[in-house]
Design a protein around this motif. Structure first.
Motif, mmCIF file in Angstrom:
data_model
loop_
_atom_site.group_PDB
_atom_site.id
_atom_site.type_symbol
_atom_site.label_atom_id
_atom_site.label_comp_id
_atom_site.label_asym_id
_atom_site.label_seq_id
_atom_site.Cartn_x
_atom_site.Cartn_y
_atom_site.Cartn_z
ATOM 1 N N ALA A 12 0.830 -1.206 0.000
ATOM 2 C CA ALA A 12 0.000 0.000 0.000
ATOM 3 C C ALA A 12 0.864 1.255 0.000
ATOM 4 C CB ALA A 12 -0.931 -0.004 1.210
ATOM 5 N N MET A 13 1.974 1.228 0.745
ATOM 6 C CA MET A 13 2.862 2.391 0.769
ATOM 7 C C MET A 13 3.471 2.614 -0.611
ATOM 8 S SD MET A 13 4.095 4.950 2.479
ATOM 9 C CE MET A 13 3.997 4.639 4.237
ATOM 10 N N ALA A 14 3.907 1.550 -1.253
ATOM 11 C CA ALA A 14 4.482 1.671 -2.600
ATOM 12 C C ALA A 14 3.454 2.249 -3.564
ATOM 13 C CB ALA A 14 4.981 0.309 -3.086
ATOM 14 N N ALA A 15 2.239 1.733 -3.511
ATOM 15 C CA ALA A 15 1.180 2.226 -4.402
ATOM 16 C C ALA A 15 0.896 3.703 -4.146
ATOM 17 C CB ALA A 15 -0.089 1.394 -4.212
ATOM 18 N N SER A 16 0.894 4.101 -2.871
ATOM 19 C CA SER A 16 0.625 5.508 -2.541
ATOM 20 C C SER A 16 1.726 6.428 -3.049
ATOM 21 C CB SER A 16 0.465 5.685 -1.024
ATOM 22 O OG SER A 16 1.721 5.584 -0.374
ATOM 23 N N GLN A 17 2.913 5.876 -3.221
ATOM 24 C CA GLN A 17 4.047 6.658 -3.714
ATOM 25 C C GLN A 17 4.183 6.579 -5.235
ATOM 26 O OE1 GLN A 17 6.275 8.561 -1.579
ATOM 27 N NE2 GLN A 17 4.367 8.255 -0.477
ATOM 28 N N GLY A 18 3.351 5.747 -5.850
ATOM 29 C CA GLY A 18 3.386 5.613 -7.306
ATOM 30 C C GLY A 18 4.610 4.863 -7.805
ATOM 31 N N ILE A 19 5.133 3.967 -6.978
ATOM 32 C CA ILE A 19 6.287 3.165 -7.372
ATOM 33 C C ILE A 19 6.013 1.703 -7.040
ATOM 34 C CG2 ILE A 19 7.966 5.045 -7.123
ATOM 35 C CD1 ILE A 19 8.714 3.957 -4.370
ATOM 36 N N SER A 20 6.841 0.830 -7.584
ATOM 37 C CA SER A 20 6.655 -0.601 -7.317
ATOM 38 C C SER A 20 7.166 -0.941 -5.925
ATOM 39 C CB SER A 20 7.412 -1.443 -8.347
ATOM 40 O OG SER A 20 8.814 -1.320 -8.144
ATOM 41 N N LEU A 21 6.744 -2.097 -5.423
ATOM 42 C CA LEU A 21 7.198 -2.571 -4.120
ATOM 43 C C LEU A 21 8.721 -2.699 -4.122
ATOM 44 C CD1 LEU A 21 6.775 -3.695 -1.288
ATOM 45 C CD2 LEU A 21 6.281 -5.923 -2.315
ATOM 46 N N THR A 22 9.274 -3.260 -5.202
ATOM 47 C CA THR A 22 10.725 -3.430 -5.300
ATOM 48 C C THR A 22 11.434 -2.079 -5.281
ATOM 49 O OG1 THR A 22 10.431 -5.471 -6.553
ATOM 50 C CG2 THR A 22 12.585 -4.420 -6.704
ATOM 51 N N ALA A 23 10.885 -1.101 -6.003
ATOM 52 C CA ALA A 23 11.496 0.231 -6.032
ATOM 53 C C ALA A 23 11.490 0.857 -4.639
ATOM 54 C CB ALA A 23 10.775 1.131 -7.025
ATOM 55 N N LEU A 24 10.392 0.684 -3.910
ATOM 56 C CA LEU A 24 10.316 1.209 -2.547
ATOM 57 C C LEU A 24 11.349 0.526 -1.658
ATOM 58 C CD1 LEU A 24 9.011 2.953 -0.356
ATOM 59 C CD2 LEU A 24 7.324 1.127 -0.035
ATOM 60 N N GLY A 33 22.760 2.490 -4.192
ATOM 61 C CA GLY A 33 22.844 3.931 -3.991
ATOM 62 C C GLY A 33 21.514 4.665 -3.970
ATOM 63 N N GLN A 34 20.412 3.937 -4.013
ATOM 64 C CA GLN A 34 19.104 4.590 -3.983
ATOM 65 C C GLN A 34 18.778 5.013 -2.553
ATOM 66 O OE1 GLN A 34 15.943 2.742 -6.344
ATOM 67 N NE2 GLN A 34 17.465 1.235 -7.003
ATOM 68 N N GLU A 35 17.969 6.033 -2.433
ATOM 69 C CA GLU A 35 17.573 6.483 -1.101
ATOM 70 C C GLU A 35 16.216 7.173 -1.150
ATOM 71 O OE1 GLU A 35 20.027 10.671 -0.987
ATOM 72 O OE2 GLU A 35 20.985 8.896 -0.156
ATOM 73 N N ILE A 36 15.663 7.337 0.022
ATOM 74 C CA ILE A 36 14.383 8.029 0.178
ATOM 75 C C ILE A 36 14.679 9.517 0.307
ATOM 76 C CG2 ILE A 36 12.401 8.349 1.727
ATOM 77 C CD1 ILE A 36 12.191 5.692 0.445
ATOM 78 N N THR A 37 14.001 10.343 -0.457
ATOM 79 C CA THR A 37 14.163 11.789 -0.322
ATOM 80 C C THR A 37 13.399 12.273 0.899
ATOM 81 O OG1 THR A 37 12.214 12.284 -1.664
ATOM 82 C CG2 THR A 37 14.333 12.068 -2.839
ATOM 83 N N VAL A 38 13.737 13.453 1.353
ATOM 84 C CA VAL A 38 13.051 14.031 2.500
ATOM 85 C C VAL A 38 11.567 14.223 2.191
ATOM 86 C CG1 VAL A 38 12.847 16.094 3.959
ATOM 87 C CG2 VAL A 38 15.098 15.136 3.445
ATOM 88 N N SER A 39 11.264 14.717 0.998
ATOM 89 C CA SER A 39 9.854 14.937 0.661
ATOM 90 C C SER A 39 9.089 13.618 0.602
ATOM 91 C CB SER A 39 9.707 15.711 -0.652
ATOM 92 O OG SER A 39 10.308 15.008 -1.712
ATOM 93 N N ARG A 40 9.715 12.566 0.103
ATOM 94 C CA ARG A 40 9.055 11.253 0.071
ATOM 95 C C ARG A 40 8.882 10.715 1.489
ATOM 96 N NH1 ARG A 40 8.092 7.484 -4.157
ATOM 97 N NH2 ARG A 40 9.268 8.868 -5.519
ATOM 98 N N ALA A 41 9.897 10.902 2.326
ATOM 99 C CA ALA A 41 9.800 10.432 3.712
ATOM 100 C C ALA A 41 8.684 11.170 4.452
ATOM 101 C CB ALA A 41 11.132 10.621 4.434
ATOM 102 N N MET A 42 8.555 12.473 4.184
ATOM 103 C CA MET A 42 7.468 13.246 4.809
ATOM 104 C C MET A 42 6.104 12.730 4.335
ATOM 105 S SD MET A 42 8.685 15.457 6.946
ATOM 106 C CE MET A 42 7.303 16.560 7.150
ATOM 107 N N ALA A 43 5.997 12.419 3.059
ATOM 108 C CA ALA A 43 4.740 11.887 2.526
ATOM 109 C C ALA A 43 4.443 10.519 3.141
ATOM 110 C CB ALA A 43 4.809 11.784 1.006
#
Length: 143
Positions: A12-24, A33-43
């Motif tokens: 559900a979190m992945a869907a709410s972010q508009g990305i796949s489960l694997t991408a999340l 080297g991927q990371e969560i941005t501050v704006s994504r973390a706030m969302a």
């Protein structure tokens, strides 16, 4: 923790972010080297209904996150009860301080207990101050 706190979990979190489960998962676990941005973390924090991100930022900054209460209709009795709660917590801290320092040495357990009591006291004081200063007609300056 925010993903687990979300109704529907990681998917559900992945869907709410508009990305796949694997991408999340790649972003959360820092894969390639991927990371969560501050704006994504706030969302994610808003979606999960938690304060985990704010708490982590405060902790990493050497601070403490205190979620302030909403100010509803507080009666004089409510304010008095909350004031008494503050005094009781301060008394509990003072008593523990006396016990811990009686032998002129504060052990790890005593230090941890004093830390917990001090944090509780800080939270209570800050929340009460927030509530009282938000009461209508309380303060002429800064209300």
């Amino acid at each position: 923790m925010m993903c687990c706190a979300t109704n529907g979990g990681w998917s559900a979190m992945a869907a709410s972010q508009g990305i796949s489960l694997t991408a999340l998962q790649n972003r959360v676990y820092g894969r390639k080297g991927q990371e969560i941005t501050v704006s994504r973390a706030m969302a994610m924090q808003a979606i999960s209904g938690t304060t985990y991100f704010a708490e982590a930022v405060a902790h990493e900054s050497g601070g403490l996150f205190i979620k302030l209460p909403t100010v509803g209709d507080l009666s004089a009795e409510d304010i008095q009860e909350q004031f008494i709660e503050m005094l009781e917590k301060a008394g509990e801290f003072a008593a523990e301080w006396r016990r811990a320092t009686a032998d002129d040495e504060v052990c790890k357990r005593e230090k941890r207990q004093l830390g917990h009591l001090a944090t509780d006291l800080c939270v209570i004081f800050r929340r009460r101050l927030h509530q009282v200063t938000r009461l209508e007609g309380c303060c002429a300056v800064g209300s």
